[in-house]
Design a protein around this motif. Structure first.
Motif, PDB file in Angstrom:
ATOM      1  N   VAL A  47      48.691  18.454 -71.180  1.00  0.00           N
ATOM      2  CA  VAL A  47      48.442  17.549 -72.618  1.00  0.00           C
ATOM      3  C   VAL A  47      49.182  16.322 -72.170  1.00  0.00           C
ATOM      4  CG1 VAL A  47      49.768  17.288 -74.647  1.00  0.00           C
ATOM      5  CG2 VAL A  47      48.775  19.547 -74.142  1.00  0.00           C
ATOM      6  N   ARG A  48      50.246  16.147 -71.424  1.00  0.00           N
ATOM      7  CA  ARG A  48      50.681  14.916 -71.069  1.00  0.00           C
ATOM      8  C   ARG A  48      49.699  14.047 -70.142  1.00  0.00           C
ATOM      9  NH1 ARG A  48      55.313  18.308 -69.885  1.00  0.00           N
ATOM     10  NH2 ARG A  48      57.073  17.878 -71.624  1.00  0.00           N
ATOM     11  N   MET A 101      50.418  19.290 -78.584  1.00  0.00           N
ATOM     12  CA  MET A 101      50.844  20.595 -78.227  1.00  0.00           C
ATOM     13  C   MET A 101      51.836  20.879 -79.114  1.00  0.00           C
ATOM     14  SD  MET A 101      51.549  22.542 -74.690  1.00  0.00           S
ATOM     15  CE  MET A 101      52.400  23.999 -74.468  1.00  0.00           C
ATOM     16  N   VAL A 102      51.725  22.150 -79.900  1.00  0.00           N
ATOM     17  CA  VAL A 102      52.744  22.729 -80.611  1.00  0.00           C
ATOM     18  C   VAL A 102      53.106  24.098 -80.183  1.00  0.00           C
ATOM     19  CG1 VAL A 102      53.335  23.637 -82.904  1.00  0.00           C
ATOM     20  CG2 VAL A 102      52.301  21.443 -82.652  1.00  0.00           C
ATOM     21  N   LYS A 103      54.203  24.614 -80.004  1.00  0.00           N
ATOM     22  CA  LYS A 103      54.643  25.867 -79.301  1.00  0.00           C
ATOM     23  C   LYS A 103      55.381  26.679 -80.517  1.00  0.00           C
ATOM     24  CE  LYS A 103      56.819  26.207 -75.401  1.00  0.00           C
ATOM     25  NZ  LYS A 103      55.545  26.658 -74.511  1.00  0.00           N
ATOM     26  N   VAL A 104      54.942  28.052 -80.437  1.00  0.00           N
ATOM     27  CA  VAL A 104      55.182  28.975 -81.768  1.00  0.00           C
ATOM     28  C   VAL A 104      55.728  30.121 -80.884  1.00  0.00           C
ATOM     29  CG1 VAL A 104      54.614  30.338 -83.508  1.00  0.00           C
ATOM     30  CG2 VAL A 104      53.297  28.181 -83.372  1.00  0.00           C
ATOM     31  N   ASP A 121      55.893  11.683 -83.371  1.00  0.00           N
ATOM     32  CA  ASP A 121      54.609  11.147 -82.365  1.00  0.00           C
ATOM     33  C   ASP A 121      54.892  11.798 -81.199  1.00  0.00           C
ATOM     34  OD1 ASP A 121      55.582   7.693 -83.724  1.00  0.00           O
ATOM     35  OD2 ASP A 121      53.766   9.103 -84.172  1.00  0.00           O
ATOM     36  N   ASP A 122      55.779  12.756 -81.074  1.00  0.00           N
ATOM     37  CA  ASP A 122      55.901  13.642 -79.588  1.00  0.00           C
ATOM     38  C   ASP A 122      54.589  14.363 -79.357  1.00  0.00           C
ATOM     39  OD1 ASP A 122      59.367  14.507 -80.508  1.00  0.00           O
ATOM     40  OD2 ASP A 122      58.399  12.557 -79.759  1.00  0.00           O
ATOM     41  N   LEU A 123      54.110  14.491 -78.084  1.00  0.00           N
ATOM     42  CA  LEU A 123      53.017  15.053 -77.743  1.00  0.00           C
ATOM     43  C   LEU A 123      53.317  16.572 -77.738  1.00  0.00           C
ATOM     44  CD1 LEU A 123      51.977  13.003 -74.650  1.00  0.00           C
ATOM     45  CD2 LEU A 123      50.814  12.994 -76.896  1.00  0.00           C
TER      46      LEU A 123
END
Length: 308
Positions: free
Chosen positions: A63-64, A72-75, A16-18
């Motif tokens: 995003v927040r 948002m996903v960081k790679v 559930d984390d943004l």
């Protein structure tokens, strides 16, 4: 688009984390599957990348601020080279947005905060939501309808009345610009746009109006469609003529046909004239409403070419 990454998809922690980090093992769950619900912004970065250190926190803030309407996903491309290779990440920072399992938008390099907000707002609108601060009152909606029906002068008077009550109403301000474009008074449209207060100068509505003004100026100098079409038919690799044809088609109100020509130019030579076809496509997309079918279809087709 099918992503078959080593290790398969496994449930990610903190679903559930943004904002979260992902790996090759969890990319499917964190991005492709999660994007079935809301748009997922993917930030490709590396610890040694200076611009990434600026862009990343700005993305996270946006995003927040969206309150769960996007994730948002960081790679880390150094730690996840297979993902970077499969998505053809050639430079960082690179940002892609996925929705319903497909890439729908993106950009490269560090950008201003206003552009990030516009990017996030656009994603929310494409997903059927309402951006923060979005929504138009009945008077703006009525003026917009007048403008769509060709009553540009009446629309301008309505926008002016709204601005008399709320001088920095971004939608009404942008409407004034669009009304003067419709009336053919491009100089006045530009003067209005340049006079926007700093607090709204980078609002999505004004960015769209700016794109419309750019296209209108191009249209004023556009050549004859039939003549340009003949040149392209005679030499399909005449990129300049194809680009000019796209401008002429757009000036005639044939937006979808213009997009088709620019996509064909991008397919033939995406790097021509500093990626002019891609830049022109984004100008057209920005000028259209977020949910316009031509923009949505065009963005999907462009993304499929980029990721092919």
């Amino acid at each position: 688009m099918v992503i078959d990454l080593m290790g398969g998809a496994q449930p990610s922690q903190g679903g559930d984390d943004l904002i979260k980090e992902t790996t090759e093992a969890t990319f499917m769950a964190d991005v492709v599957e999660a994007s079935q619900q809301v748009p997922v912004i993917v930030d490709f970065w590396a610890p040694w990348c200076g611009p990434c250190k600026t862009l990343g926190p700005m993305l996270e803030d946006a995003v927040r601020a969206a309150g769960g309407k996007v994730k948002m996903v960081k790679v880390d491309v150094d730690q996840n080279q297979q993902i970077a290779a499969q998505l053809r990440i050639q430079s960082i920072p690179t940002v892609y947005a996925f929705y319903q399992g497909q890439p729908i938008d993106g950009f490269q390099g560090a950008v201003q905060g206003s552009e990030i907000k516009a990017f996030v707002d656009r994603l929310i609108e494409q997903a059927g939501g309402e951006a923060e601060g979005g929504g138009l009152d009945e008077a703006v909606a009525a003026a917009d309808e007048m403008l769509e029906q060709g009553a540009a002068s009446d629309a301008a008077q309505t926008y002016a009345a709204i601005l008399g009550e709320q001088p920095n109403h971004p939608a009404a301000y942008a409407g004034m610009v669009r009304a003067h474009i419709a009336m053919g008074d491009l100089d006045q449209a530009e003067a209005i746009l340049n006079g926007a207060d700093a607090s709204i100068s980078h609002a999505p509505e004004l960015e769209a109006a700016h794109a419309q003004l750019q296209l209108a100026k191009q249209g004023a100098d556009a050549g004859p469609v039939d003549e340009l079409r003949a040149k392209v038919d005679a030499d399909p690799d005449d990129h300049q003529s194809r680009f000019d044809l796209a401008q002429a088609l757009h000036a005639k109100g044939m937006t979808e046909e213009a997009v088709d020509e620019l996509l064909e130019l991008f397919r033939r030579d995406r790097t021509w004239n500093d990626e002019a076809a891609r830049a022109q496509l984004f100008t057209i997309f920005d000028a259209l409403p977020a949910k316009d079918p031509v923009a949505l279809k065009g963005r999907r087709r462009l993304s499929s070419m980029i990721f092919a």
